[in-house]
Write a protein that holds these residues in place. Structure first.
Motif, short mmCIF file in Angstrom:
data_model
loop_
_atom_site.label_atom_id
_atom_site.label_comp_id
_atom_site.label_asym_id
_atom_site.label_seq_id
_atom_site.Cartn_x
_atom_site.Cartn_y
_atom_site.Cartn_z
N GLY A 159 0.76 -1.18 -0.07
CA GLY A 159 -0.10 -0.14 0.10
C GLY A 159 0.78 1.08 -0.04
N LYS A 160 2.12 1.16 -0.53
CA LYS A 160 2.99 2.40 -0.33
C LYS A 160 2.56 3.27 -1.25
CE LYS A 160 7.00 1.78 -2.23
NZ LYS A 160 6.54 2.96 -3.69
N SER A 161 2.04 2.99 -2.52
CA SER A 161 1.64 4.06 -3.54
C SER A 161 0.39 4.80 -2.95
CB SER A 161 1.10 3.52 -5.01
OG SER A 161 2.43 2.87 -5.43
N THR A 162 -0.51 4.12 -2.10
CA THR A 162 -1.67 4.94 -1.73
C THR A 162 -1.03 5.81 -0.64
OG1 THR A 162 -3.04 2.98 -2.10
CG2 THR A 162 -3.83 4.48 -0.39
N ALA A 163 -0.19 5.23 0.20
CA ALA A 163 0.33 6.19 1.49
C ALA A 163 0.91 7.38 0.59
CB ALA A 163 1.19 5.56 2.32
N ALA A 164 1.72 7.29 -0.51
CA ALA A 164 2.48 8.26 -0.95
C ALA A 164 1.39 9.50 -1.56
CB ALA A 164 3.14 7.91 -2.14
N ALA A 165 0.45 9.10 -2.12
CA ALA A 165 -0.62 10.07 -2.50
C ALA A 165 -1.30 10.76 -1.38
CB ALA A 165 -1.86 9.05 -3.27
N MET A 166 -1.40 10.02 -0.18
CA MET A 166 -1.90 10.73 1.08
C MET A 166 -0.83 11.75 1.72
SD MET A 166 -3.27 7.36 3.19
CE MET A 166 -4.82 6.68 2.82
N LEU A 167 0.42 11.60 1.26
CA LEU A 167 1.42 12.41 1.93
C LEU A 167 1.65 13.81 0.80
CD1 LEU A 167 4.15 10.11 2.67
CD2 LEU A 167 3.15 11.69 4.34
N LEU A 168 1.15 13.28 -0.20
CA LEU A 168 0.81 14.60 -1.34
C LEU A 168 -0.18 15.40 -0.77
CD1 LEU A 168 1.54 13.01 -4.93
CD2 LEU A 168 2.61 15.09 -3.73
N ARG A 169 -1.46 14.95 -0.38
CA ARG A 169 -2.58 15.51 -0.09
C ARG A 169 -2.23 16.25 1.28
NH1 ARG A 169 -5.45 10.95 -1.75
NH2 ARG A 169 -5.73 10.15 0.25
N LEU A 170 -1.49 15.86 2.07
CA LEU A 170 -0.93 16.25 3.20
C LEU A 170 -0.08 17.77 2.97
CD1 LEU A 170 -0.52 13.37 5.64
CD2 LEU A 170 -2.18 15.07 5.70
N GLY A 171 0.39 17.70 1.75
CA GLY A 171 1.08 18.96 1.50
C GLY A 171 2.69 18.64 1.44
N CYS A 172 3.09 17.33 1.29
CA CYS A 172 4.29 16.72 1.09
C CYS A 172 4.90 16.63 -0.11
CB CYS A 172 4.69 15.70 2.25
SG CYS A 172 4.36 16.43 3.78
N PRO A 173 5.87 17.53 -0.77
CA PRO A 173 6.24 16.94 -2.34
C PRO A 173 6.70 15.50 -2.07
CG PRO A 173 7.12 19.43 -1.66
CD PRO A 173 6.61 18.47 -0.30
N VAL A 174 6.62 14.65 -3.08
CA VAL A 174 6.95 13.25 -2.88
C VAL A 174 7.82 12.98 -4.19
CG1 VAL A 174 6.30 10.98 -3.12
CG2 VAL A 174 5.09 12.57 -1.65
N HIS A 175 9.00 12.42 -4.17
CA HIS A 175 9.70 11.86 -5.35
C HIS A 175 9.60 10.30 -5.26
CE1 HIS A 175 13.39 10.34 -7.51
NE2 HIS A 175 13.14 11.61 -8.38
N ASP A 176 9.07 9.76 -6.49
CA ASP A 176 8.60 8.59 -6.80
C ASP A 176 9.94 7.85 -7.43
OD1 ASP A 176 7.67 6.20 -7.60
OD2 ASP A 176 5.65 7.04 -7.69
N ALA A 177 10.56 6.97 -6.73
CA ALA A 177 11.73 6.27 -7.45
C ALA A 177 11.16 5.51 -8.63
CB ALA A 177 12.45 5.71 -6.50
N ASP A 178 10.03 4.96 -8.43
CA ASP A 178 9.59 4.11 -9.55
C ASP A 178 9.07 4.83 -10.64
OD1 ASP A 178 9.75 1.61 -8.81
OD2 ASP A 178 7.92 1.20 -7.85
N ALA A 179 8.43 6.00 -10.38
CA ALA A 179 8.01 6.73 -11.64
C ALA A 179 9.25 7.52 -12.31
CB ALA A 179 7.26 7.87 -11.12
N ALA A 180 10.37 7.52 -11.64
CA ALA A 180 11.70 8.15 -12.44
C ALA A 180 12.16 7.07 -13.13
CB ALA A 180 12.54 8.33 -11.19
N VAL A 181 12.08 5.79 -12.60
CA VAL A 181 12.73 4.85 -13.64
C VAL A 181 11.87 4.39 -14.79
CG1 VAL A 181 12.82 2.10 -13.71
CG2 VAL A 181 13.67 3.39 -11.85
N HIS A 182 10.45 4.63 -14.72
CA HIS A 182 9.65 4.69 -15.79
C HIS A 182 10.08 5.80 -16.93
CE1 HIS A 182 6.44 1.60 -15.16
NE2 HIS A 182 6.64 1.89 -14.15
N ARG A 183 10.12 6.99 -16.05
CA ARG A 183 10.61 8.04 -17.31
C ARG A 183 11.94 7.77 -18.01
NH1 ARG A 183 8.84 11.23 -12.89
NH2 ARG A 183 10.96 11.53 -12.13
#
Length: 213
Positions: free
Chosen positions: A13-37
Motif C-alpha cells: 500500500g505504499k503508493s496509496t500512502a504516497a498519495a496521502m502524503l501529497l494531499r498533506l502537502g509534502c512533495p514526493v519523489h517517486d523512484a519507480d516513476a523516475a525509472v519509468h521516465r
C-alpha cells in the motif's frame, strides 16, 4: 529541509500512502516513476540498456516485459541493470531535493521501494514503513495482471523481509485496516517531524543529523 523516507514491500500500500502524503502537502519523489521516465521514449537510460540488453528496446523505449525476461532471476543481469539505473535515479532525486529546498518546503518525501536494501535510509531523517498482513499482500499482488504465486515468491525473496523493515522504520503505517487509520498515522508522522528541532538531512552536511530517538 527534512526528508521522510517512504518504503514498503510489494503490495503493502505504499503508493496509496504516497498519495496521502501529497494531499498533506509534502512533495514526493517517486523512484519507480523516475525509472519509468528513464526507460520511456527518449529516456536517458534507453541507450545504455539497449547496449547491455539487446532486443529490449522497441520504438525508442524499453519494453519492461522483454527486459524482465532477461533480468528476472538472473542476479548478474540485475546488477548490470541497477548499475545503469541507480545513478540516474539518484540524479533525478538530487534535482528534486534542490527544487524543493529552493521552494523552502520544510519536509519532503522520498518514495523508494528498496530504500533499506539500497542504503537510501541513510539519506533520510526518518523512515515510514507501510505494512499489511501477508495474506492481504498476496491477495493484492496476485490480482495484478500477469502475476503468479511463483513470481510473487521470487519478488519477496529479492526484498528485505517485512518484519525487518518494520523493526528498522521510525513510523509504522498499517494499510490493512483501511485508509482512515493509515492517513492518521501519516499525519502524525508529518506533525512529529515538523515539530522535531534540529537541522534536517538537506542540504547534505558532514556532521551528524538530529537525534532520531
Amino acid at each position: 529541509m527534512k526528508i521522510l523516507g517512504l518504503t514498503g514491500s510489494i503490495g503493502m500500500g505504499k503508493s496509496t500512502a504516497a498519495a496521502m502524503l501529497l494531499r498533506l502537502g509534502c512533495p514526493v519523489h517517486d523512484a519507480d516513476a523516475a525509472v519509468h521516465r528513464l526507460m520511456g521514449p527518449g529516456g536517458k537510460a534507453v541507450p545504455a540498456i539497449k547496449a547491455a540488453f539487446p532486443g529490449v528496446v522497441i520504438d525508442g523505449a524499453v519494453s519492461r516485459p522483454l527486459l524482465g525476461q532477461q533480468v528476472f532471476g538472473d542476479k548478474v543481469a540485475l546488477k548490470r541493470l541497477e548499475a545503469i539505473l541507480h545513478p540516474l535515479v539518484r540524479a533525478e532525486e538530487a534535482a528534486f531535493l534542490r527544487r524543493q529546498a529552493r521552494a523552502r518546503f520544510p519536509l519532503v518525501v522520498l518514495d523508494i521501494p528498496l530504500l533499506f536494501e539500497t542504503g537510501g535510509d541513510k539519506r533520510c531523517d526518518r523512515v515510514a514503513v507501510v505494512t499489511c498482513p501477508p495474506f492481504l499482500q498476496a491477495e493484492r499482488v496476485l490480482a495484478r495482471p500477469g502475476m503468479t504465486a511463483q513470481r510473487l515468491a521470487a519478488i519477496r525473496a529479492q526484498q528485505m523481509p517485512d518484519g525487518l523493515k518494520r523493526r528498522r522504520g521510525d513510523f509504522l503505517i498499517r494499510s490493512g485496516a483501511g485508509k482512515g487509520p493509515a492517513l492518521r498515522a501519516l499525519r502524525r508522522a508529518v506533525t512529529l517531524m515538523l515539530a522535531q528541532s534540529g537541522r534536517g538531512a538537506w542540504p547534505p552536511h558532514p556532521y551528524p543529523r538530529f537525534d532520531h530517538a
